[in-house]
Design a protein around this motif. Structure first.
Motif, PDB file in Angstrom:
ATOM      1  N   PRO A  51      19.412  76.094   5.988  1.00 59.04           N
ATOM      2  CA  PRO A  51      20.109  76.040   4.697  1.00 59.04           C
ATOM      3  C   PRO A  51      21.123  77.153   4.471  1.00 59.04           C
ATOM      4  N   ALA A  52      21.128  78.186   5.304  1.00 58.51           N
ATOM      5  CA  ALA A  52      22.102  79.273   5.133  1.00 58.51           C
ATOM      6  C   ALA A  52      23.466  78.916   5.721  1.00 58.51           C
ATOM      7  N   TYR A  53      23.556  77.789   6.446  1.00 54.44           N
ATOM      8  CA  TYR A  53      24.830  77.344   7.023  1.00 54.44           C
ATOM      9  C   TYR A  53      25.779  76.846   5.942  1.00 54.44           C
ATOM     10  N   ARG A  54      27.047  77.082   6.120  1.00 53.35           N
ATOM     11  CA  ARG A  54      28.107  76.390   5.382  1.00 53.35           C
ATOM     12  C   ARG A  54      28.698  75.438   6.396  1.00 53.35           C
ATOM     13  N   GLY A 114      33.186  66.341   3.686  1.00 56.53           N
ATOM     14  CA  GLY A 114      33.193  67.382   2.663  1.00 56.53           C
ATOM     15  C   GLY A 114      32.642  68.697   3.184  1.00 56.53           C
ATOM     16  N   THR A 115      32.136  69.495   2.274  1.00 60.46           N
ATOM     17  CA  THR A 115      31.580  70.799   2.626  1.00 60.46           C
ATOM     18  C   THR A 115      30.173  70.907   2.059  1.00 60.46           C
ATOM     19  N   VAL A 116      29.251  71.322   2.899  1.00 65.97           N
ATOM     20  CA  VAL A 116      27.881  71.588   2.471  1.00 65.97           C
ATOM     21  C   VAL A 116      27.778  73.100   2.317  1.00 65.97           C
ATOM     22  N   GLU A 117      27.595  73.545   1.099  1.00 67.55           N
ATOM     23  CA  GLU A 117      27.509  74.973   0.825  1.00 67.55           C
ATOM     24  C   GLU A 117      26.102  75.479   1.137  1.00 67.55           C
ATOM     25  N   PRO A 118      25.983  76.730   1.548  1.00 70.79           N
ATOM     26  CA  PRO A 118      24.652  77.273   1.832  1.00 70.79           C
ATOM     27  C   PRO A 118      23.802  77.341   0.566  1.00 70.79           C
ATOM     28  N   LYS A 119      22.517  77.249   0.760  1.00 70.56           N
ATOM     29  CA  LYS A 119      21.581  77.342  -0.354  1.00 70.56           C
ATOM     30  C   LYS A 119      20.915  78.722  -0.319  1.00 70.56           C
ATOM     31  N   ALA A 120      20.743  79.304  -1.472  1.00 68.74           N
ATOM     32  CA  ALA A 120      20.029  80.577  -1.569  1.00 68.74           C
ATOM     33  C   ALA A 120      18.561  80.350  -1.269  1.00 68.74           C
ATOM     34  N   ALA A 121      17.880  81.380  -0.836  1.00 68.59           N
ATOM     35  CA  ALA A 121      16.450  81.269  -0.548  1.00 68.59           C
ATOM     36  C   ALA A 121      15.709  80.729  -1.766  1.00 68.59           C
TER      37      ALA A 121
END
Length: 102
Positions: free
Chosen positions: A84-87, A93-100
């Motif tokens: 989940p830390a990947y952008r 589109g763009t998948v933004e990273p998710k915070a822990a």
């Protein structure tokens, strides 16, 4: 010696096969080098969902560009769920990273 899987297939004449293997980066060396990657732009180079799955092993990666490749929403979603830390920037589109904890 080169660390290719036993079922790896090299096509062409015997001379061509020798050249391909001799000029290749050994897979284990490539893996070791990938551990220091933070950003990778693999746009328009044939990356598929199977290739995305292999990138899940590169935990240091934070941004990945795969525009112009035959990846699917399912493949991108699987990679985003695994890391989940990947952008991830792709044609959809763009998948933004998710915070822990998100």
């Amino acid at each position: 010696l080169q660390s290719f899987d036993d079922d790896f297939v090299v096509l062409g004449s015997r001379t061509s096969q020798y050249l391909q293997v001799g000029n290749a980066v050994p897979p284990l060396l490539g893996l070791a080098a990938s551990w220091s990657l933070v950003t990778a732009y693999l746009n328009e180079n044939g990356v598929t969902d199977a290739g995305l799955a292999k990138l899940a092993a590169v935990a240091t990666l934070r941004e990945l560009g795969v525009r112009g490749n035959p990846v699917t929403r399912e493949g991108v979603d699987r990679l985003a769920a695994a890391l989940p830390a990947y952008r991830i920037v792709w044609d959809g589109g763009t998948v933004e990273p998710k915070a822990a904890g998100q």
